[in-house]
Write a protein that holds these residues in place. Structure first.
Motif, PDB file in Angstrom:
ATOM      1  N   LEU B 204      30.773  40.595  63.562  1.00 31.78           N
ATOM      2  CA  LEU B 204      32.030  40.116  62.978  1.00 31.78           C
ATOM      3  C   LEU B 204      31.923  38.614  62.711  1.00 31.78           C
ATOM      4  O   LEU B 204      31.442  37.863  63.559  1.00 31.78           O
ATOM      5  CB  LEU B 204      33.179  40.385  63.961  1.00 31.78           C
ATOM      6  N   GLY B 205      32.389  38.184  61.556  1.00 33.65           N
ATOM      7  CA  GLY B 205      32.333  36.753  61.237  1.00 33.65           C
ATOM      8  C   GLY B 205      33.401  36.374  60.235  1.00 33.65           C
ATOM      9  O   GLY B 205      34.157  37.219  59.757  1.00 33.65           O
ATOM     10  N   ARG B 206      33.455  35.070  59.925  1.00 36.32           N
ATOM     11  CA  ARG B 206      34.465  34.575  59.004  1.00 36.32           C
ATOM     12  C   ARG B 206      34.139  34.964  57.567  1.00 36.32           C
ATOM     13  O   ARG B 206      32.986  34.927  57.141  1.00 36.32           O
ATOM     14  CB  ARG B 206      34.572  33.044  59.105  1.00 36.32           C
ATOM     15  N   THR B 207      35.177  35.303  56.834  1.00 40.63           N
ATOM     16  CA  THR B 207      35.031  35.723  55.445  1.00 40.63           C
ATOM     17  C   THR B 207      34.867  34.478  54.561  1.00 40.63           C
ATOM     18  O   THR B 207      35.700  33.573  54.633  1.00 40.63           O
ATOM     19  CB  THR B 207      36.302  36.489  55.009  1.00 40.63           C
ATOM     20  N   PRO B 208      33.811  34.420  53.750  1.00 36.47           N
ATOM     21  CA  PRO B 208      33.684  33.263  52.855  1.00 36.47           C
ATOM     22  C   PRO B 208      34.694  33.344  51.702  1.00 36.47           C
ATOM     23  O   PRO B 208      34.884  34.415  51.122  1.00 36.47           O
ATOM     24  CB  PRO B 208      32.248  33.370  52.330  1.00 36.47           C
ATOM     25  N   GLN B 348      40.297  37.088  56.445  1.00 39.44           N
ATOM     26  CA  GLN B 348      39.853  36.025  57.363  1.00 39.44           C
ATOM     27  C   GLN B 348      38.614  36.398  58.165  1.00 39.44           C
ATOM     28  O   GLN B 348      37.811  35.540  58.494  1.00 39.44           O
ATOM     29  CB  GLN B 348      40.982  35.683  58.335  1.00 39.44           C
ATOM     30  N   LEU B 349      38.502  37.677  58.496  1.00 37.85           N
ATOM     31  CA  LEU B 349      37.334  38.115  59.263  1.00 37.85           C
ATOM     32  C   LEU B 349      36.711  39.321  58.574  1.00 37.85           C
ATOM     33  O   LEU B 349      37.442  40.159  58.014  1.00 37.85           O
ATOM     34  CB  LEU B 349      37.752  38.524  60.681  1.00 37.85           C
ATOM     35  N   SER B 350      35.394  39.402  58.623  1.00 38.37           N
ATOM     36  CA  SER B 350      34.719  40.557  58.029  1.00 38.37           C
ATOM     37  C   SER B 350      33.688  41.105  59.002  1.00 38.37           C
ATOM     38  O   SER B 350      33.072  40.342  59.753  1.00 38.37           O
ATOM     39  CB  SER B 350      34.030  40.169  56.725  1.00 38.37           C
ATOM     40  N   ALA B 351      33.525  42.414  58.973  1.00 37.74           N
ATOM     41  CA  ALA B 351      32.586  43.061  59.896  1.00 37.74           C
ATOM     42  C   ALA B 351      31.486  43.766  59.105  1.00 37.74           C
ATOM     43  O   ALA B 351      31.708  44.228  57.978  1.00 37.74           O
ATOM     44  CB  ALA B 351      33.330  44.064  60.768  1.00 37.74           C
ATOM     45  N   PHE B 352      30.332  43.836  59.719  1.00 38.97           N
ATOM     46  CA  PHE B 352      29.148  44.452  59.100  1.00 38.97           C
ATOM     47  C   PHE B 352      28.478  45.364  60.099  1.00 38.97           C
ATOM     48  O   PHE B 352      28.529  45.105  61.293  1.00 38.97           O
ATOM     49  CB  PHE B 352      28.144  43.365  58.694  1.00 38.97           C
ATOM     50  N   LEU B 353      27.831  46.379  59.587  1.00 39.01           N
ATOM     51  CA  LEU B 353      27.006  47.219  60.447  1.00 39.01           C
ATOM     52  C   LEU B 353      25.592  46.652  60.350  1.00 39.01           C
ATOM     53  O   LEU B 353      24.901  46.861  59.358  1.00 39.01           O
ATOM     54  CB  LEU B 353      27.072  48.676  59.993  1.00 39.01           C
ATOM     55  N   GLY B 354      25.201  45.903  61.363  1.00 36.02           N
ATOM     56  CA  GLY B 354      23.942  45.172  61.306  1.00 36.02           C
ATOM     57  C   GLY B 354      22.727  46.065  61.201  1.00 36.02           C
ATOM     58  O   GLY B 354      21.725  45.705  60.576  1.00 36.02           O
TER      59      GLY B 354
END
Lengths: 128, 539
Positions: B204-208, B348-354
């Motif tokens: 999870l991280g900040r959305t650009p 504001q936040l976005s998640a990815f399946l690494g």
């Protein structure tokens, strides 16, 4: 027609927020209805406006079984207008409440279900 | 017939950036556009925050629900549900001028001044190197173009644990905006349980965002946290294409012509002619140029190409579109917390399946706080009478978060466009679209959605239901005139030139052969810049 819409606006507003609409709200409601060119008059809506005590029951029934009914559409329209009015902002904006308020909301939910049951009876008996 | 050196058709994201590259190179450029103007310009929204406006402005209905409550629709969670009255001009005349018929696809197109960028959510994702290559673009040049575009429009992001997914290799960015209450809580919870998320493969991280946060630009201020992002661009902190076009129009070498609906092009020798309809008189009109750059969107450019080649090359085109699911969620810990004046409507936040980094089928999840879109948009989803639903939703609303899950897309034989005659329409035709996902695609998307939703629960965010929008109703179209290194009908060469033409280029997403899950807009801007550079090189 103008008088009819004003009566309608007063009934819907009182039902939604427990208060009379201002003159400006009545005008907005009238203009919004006119812009939709919706001249039909569904029986259930007519009955609900003429007998506002029935409004909660018919609304609860329609919420489940007729979500696009004229009653739901007009209520939604008035809901939107009231929400975009400073006089009623406090009725719509998030407000600080204690966790105990959840209990009251639970009771409201139960009341909503009871209203649905009564609404079903009214619809059946009156043939709405 | 008026003649120009360069003509750019369209004022949206790709048109604005392509024109900027040409104008800054000193070229004489004309921009042709339908250009439906914003009737609320200058802004009708006072410069206050959302809560203050709700509590004080007697005229607020004009921008929150529209004149005559035109922005209020019942039971509508589909196409353009998030487009507010002050941005509704972006949809004006679309059904009349560029009709599209489909039972399986309901796209949003725009003829507004600034195109779909009028209502864009500002997300600016850099594609990975693998994704850039799959799209068909030159990797090194695209990475460099991202920097150029980022310096022009201003990007905010954070060098956090997810930055390889969010910012990629981008160097030019400002700090992300401060998170609001909902997102702070989710992010803190994520960091607390990071090991568990790592095991689940979720990052999870900040959305650009294309948002100025700390450093203003000429004519643009930094973000003011008014939570009016869906309604106005008062401070111009978020980049929209019309801002660039406004600036270019002040320069002597750009001529902006509105009221022109482009229909087809022809070529004779080194001269290209763009034919169209004057939208005021409904009469045919045309302009000549040495180089023609189409930037009318993947569907718009498809229409123009189909009309221009139809007699010689037949006409069924592929297309791509990111499937999208949104999930209303609740954060019980924030119920009954009161209104928050300093808030953000953007993702504001976005998640990815690494663990999917190498997969071609991917999905991303973005989280949005829900406040300024108001209760009337969601109240109908509550199966209770309005009078009881109102206080319940009022109490819950401070804890409502919307999760949007976007999936990648690749071409299949079940995603096609054709142009059909229809003499009742202004252009005498209409686009017909078929978009069907295969069982494998549906299953993969569903599995990834469930993984995300399971992860969200660990942060104290509970999904209520998954709502799949009609295909095309939310976002991003591409792939109608794919890149190809060999000459084929309805394909684009690596420089952006349409095969079968000498001087017609495509600067929008039409050439993208693949649509990654990350939104395409930043890459669209980079591609527009590169295409304009290629046009200049060919001179």
């Amino acid at each position: 027609m103008e008088q009819l819409l004003e009566t309608e606006a007063a009934a819907l507003s009182h039902y939604l927020v427990g208060d009379k609409p201002t003159k400006a709200i009545k005008i907005l409601y009238r203009e919004a209805v006119a812009a939709r060119h919706d001249t039909r008059r569904e029986k259930a809506f007519d009955v609900a406006v003429r007998h506002p005590t029935l409004l909660p029951y018919l609304d609860a029934y329609d919420a489940w079984f007729r979500p696009s009914s004229q009653l739901r559409q007009r209520l939604h329209l008035m809901f939107s207008i009231l929400e975009a009015t400073p006089e009623f902002a406090a009725d719509f904006l998030p407000s600080k409440r204690s966790a105990w308020y959840m209990l009251i909301l639970g009771l409201l939910g139960i009341r909503g279900i009871l209203r649905l049951a009564v609404g079903g009876l009214i619809v059946k008996v009156w043939g709405l | 017939m008026p003649t120009f050196d360069y003509i750019v058709v369209g004022s949206g994201c790709s048109g604005a950036i392509a024109a900027q590259t040409l104008v800054e190179a000193g070229k004489r450029v004309a921009m042709l556009d339908v250009g439906e103007a914003n009737p609320s310009s200058p802004s009708v929204v006072p410069d206050k925050d959302y809560v203050a406006l709700r509590e004080t402005d007697p005229e607020q209905y004009r921008y929150f629900i529209g004149e005559k409550a035109s922005g209020v629709t019942i039971n509508d969670t589909g196409k353009g549900a998030q487009i507010t009255p002050t941005r509704s001009h972006m949809l004006r005349n679309v059904e009349d001028y560029i009709p599209l018929q489909s039972k399986t696809f309901a796209p949003i197109e725009s003829l507004g001044y600034g195109g779909l960028g009028i209502g864009w959510g500002l997300q600016c994702w850099e594609f990975s190197r693998e994704e850039i290559a799959r799209v068909g673009m030159n990797v090194e040049r695209t990475i460099a173009a991202y920097e150029t575009v980022a310096k022009r429009i201003g990007i905010s992001g954070t060098n956090d644990t997810a930055c390889s997914f969010t910012l990629g290799e981008l160097q030019s960015y400002q700090p992300s905006p401060d998170m609001d209450r909902n997102m702070q809580r989710i992010y803190r919870s994520y960091l607390r349980h990071k090991q568990s998320f790592d095991r689940a493969g979720i990052c999870l991280g900040r959305t650009p965002l294309a948002l100025l946060t700390t450093k203003a630009q000429p004519g643009r201020k930094t973000y003011a946290y008014r939570d009016m992002d869906f309604y106005d661009d008062n401070d111009k902190s978020g980049w929209r294409p019309w801002m660039t076009v406004d600036t270019l129009r002040e320069k002597p070498n750009l001529t902006y012509i509105s009221g022109f609906l482009a229909t087809r092009f022809t070529e004779r020798g080194p001269v290209a002619t763009i034919h169209g309809i004057d939208t005021a008189t409904k009469r045919p009109t045309a302009y000549r140029c040495k180089r023609l750059i189409l930037a009318t969107g993947a569907l718009g450019s498809a229409r123009i190409a189909l009309r221009s080649f139809n007699t010689t090359q037949g006409g069924t085109l592929p297309f791509l579109c990111n499937p999208y699911t949104y999930v209303p969620c609740v954060q019980p810990a924030l119920f009954g917390k009161g209104a928050e004046p300093r808030k953000i409507g953007f993702g504001q936040l976005s998640a990815f399946l690494g663990d999917e980094a190498q997969h071609e089928d991917r999905s991303i999840l973005t989280l949005y706080s829900y406040q300024s879109l108001m209760l009337f948009r969601i109240i109908q989803q509550v199966p209770l009478d309005f009078a009881d639903a109102r206080p319940i939703m009022q109490y819950l609303s401070s804890g409502i978060v919307i999760a949007g899950i976007q999936h990648s897309d690749k071409p299949t034989p079940h995603k096609t466009l054709r142009l059909h005659k229809n003499i009742g329409n202004l252009t005498g035709d209409e686009l017909q679209a078929t978009y069907r996902l295969g069982n494998e695609e549906i299953t993969g998307q569903r599995q990834r959605e469930l993984r995300y939703l399971k992860g969200l629960r660990r942060t104290g965010l509970y999904p209520i239901k998954r709502i799949q929008t009609e295909h095309g109703a939310s976002v991003h179209y591409a792939g109608t005139l794919p890149f190809s290194t060999t000459e084929k009908p309805y394909h684009t060469d690596p420089s952006g030139r349409l095969y079968g033409t000498r001087n017609v280029y495509v600067a929008d997403s039409s050439p993208f052969r693949f649509l990654p899950a990350r939104g395409l807009t930043f890459t669209l801007l980079a591609n527009a810049h590169l295409t304009a550079e290629n046009v200049l090189k060919h001179d």
